[in-house]
Enzyme design. Sequence first.
Site, PDB file in Angstrom:
ATOM      1  CG  ASN A  11      -1.707   1.075   1.370  1.00  0.00           C
ATOM      2  OD1 ASN A  11      -1.773   2.009   0.525  1.00  0.00           O
ATOM      3  ND2 ASN A  11      -2.414   1.502   2.596  1.00  0.00           N
ATOM      4  CE  LYS A  13      -0.149   3.306   4.655  1.00  0.00           C
ATOM      5  NZ  LYS A  13      -0.182   3.434   6.016  1.00  0.00           N
ATOM      6  CG  HIS A  97      -5.885   1.965   5.173  1.00  0.00           C
ATOM      7  ND1 HIS A  97      -5.560   2.997   5.936  1.00  0.00           N
ATOM      8  CD2 HIS A  97      -4.913   0.989   4.862  1.00  0.00           C
ATOM      9  CE1 HIS A  97      -4.237   2.562   6.292  1.00  0.00           C
ATOM     10  NE2 HIS A  97      -3.759   1.515   5.748  1.00  0.00           N
ATOM     11  CD  GLU A  99      -3.003   5.513   6.563  1.00  0.00           C
ATOM     12  OE1 GLU A  99      -3.055   5.694   5.312  1.00  0.00           O
ATOM     13  OE2 GLU A  99      -2.044   5.212   7.239  1.00  0.00           O
ATOM     14  CD  GLU A 171      -3.733  -2.340   7.256  1.00  0.00           C
ATOM     15  OE1 GLU A 171      -2.586  -2.748   7.005  1.00  0.00           O
ATOM     16  OE2 GLU A 171      -4.170  -1.310   7.086  1.00  0.00           O
ATOM     17  N   GLY A 177       2.225   2.216  10.766  1.00  0.00           N
ATOM     18  CA  GLY A 177       3.241   3.410  10.595  1.00  0.00           C
ATOM     19  C   GLY A 177       3.853   3.719  12.363  1.00  0.00           C
ATOM     20  CB  SER A 217       5.082  -1.769  12.113  1.00  0.00           C
ATOM     21  OG  SER A 217       4.607  -0.557  12.145  1.00  0.00           O
ATOM     22  N   GLY A 239       4.834   1.183   4.837  1.00  0.00           N
ATOM     23  CA  GLY A 239       6.100   1.657   4.647  1.00  0.00           C
ATOM     24  C   GLY A 239       7.198   0.965   4.142  1.00  0.00           C
TER      25      GLY A 239
HETATM   26  P1  PGA Z   1       2.706   0.026   7.477  1.00  0.00           P
HETATM   27  O1  PGA Z   1       1.089   0.438   7.031  1.00  0.00           O
HETATM   28  O2  PGA Z   1       3.220  -1.077   7.400  1.00  0.00           O
HETATM   29  O3  PGA Z   1       3.625   1.644   7.428  1.00  0.00           O
HETATM   30  O4  PGA Z   1       2.259   0.232   9.208  1.00  0.00           O
HETATM   31  C1  PGA Z   1       0.376  -0.604   6.776  1.00  0.00           C
HETATM   32  C2  PGA Z   1      -0.965  -0.033   6.198  1.00  0.00           C
HETATM   33  O5  PGA Z   1      -1.311   1.042   6.467  1.00  0.00           O
HETATM   34  O6  PGA Z   1      -1.712  -0.762   5.295  1.00  0.00           O
END
Ligand code: PGA
Length: 256
Positions: A11, A13, A97, A99, A171, A177, A217, A239
């Site tokens: 992803n 983003k 998601h 977010e 998640e 993140g 993460s 990330g």
């Molecule tokens: P992250 O994000 O691996 O940076 O923690 C995961 C996601 O939001 O899908």
Amino acid sequence: MAERIPMFAGNWKMNLSLEESERLISQIKDGITNLEGVGVLVSPPFTSLPDVKRALGESEIRLAGQNLHWESSGAYTGEISAGMLVEAGCTHVILGHSERRTLFGETSEMIDLKVKAALGAGLTPIVCIGETLEEREGDRTFDVITEQLDGSLKNFREGKIMPSSTILAYEPVWAIGTGKTATPEQAQEVHQFIRQWVSENFDGETANDVRILYGGSVKPENAKDLMSKPDIDGALVGGASLKAELFIPIIRFRES
Ligand code: PGA
């Protein structure tokens, strides 16, 4: 019982220029040549989709949108329809998601409409769910997961059928993140709960077939341990999916 093939979804983003995207795709392609037994998917920003599709060429790597609107067309400034994603080369779409839920006010009701629109256009939805730290500490994890599943997959529940191609992504919001990963045991506990929910709302076969990804993460150092758990079928990676040197070892977790 059919074996579930692990899936690793990147992803991106709101990251990476076109040039960076093309370079990353070429590195991922080189890094997984001849690798079998895993599915790989990338989800770039909307504007990069056609270029990334071109860069993917004949590769098996799939393309996903990061969101869509449930209407097929109309006066919805700033939105993208499922059909447009298909036209841009997508086979999948990430929906709900955290977010989107927290920063853009998406509700499970909206996500349910989006899931329906995705399927209507032939896209496989990757439906995200997960609790916040406050909810976990308040011992509400399973209630929140149930509420999100009930609401986001209402259509499926009403029709009593869930396509087994549907992908669910657990998640925990506190792990996204932040560098804090759920332990493999914490993740497995919730994944098992989700699979049980699918079994109770649909049937055992669907529950067995549906892939449940873990996200939050995920890194090369924790991928293998997470993947050793029976109900973890891959990862939604943020990330670490932006760097070939991190994403490739995650995909090749069996070799670490
Ligand atoms: P992250 O994000 O691996 O940076 O923690 C995961 C996601 O939001 O899908």
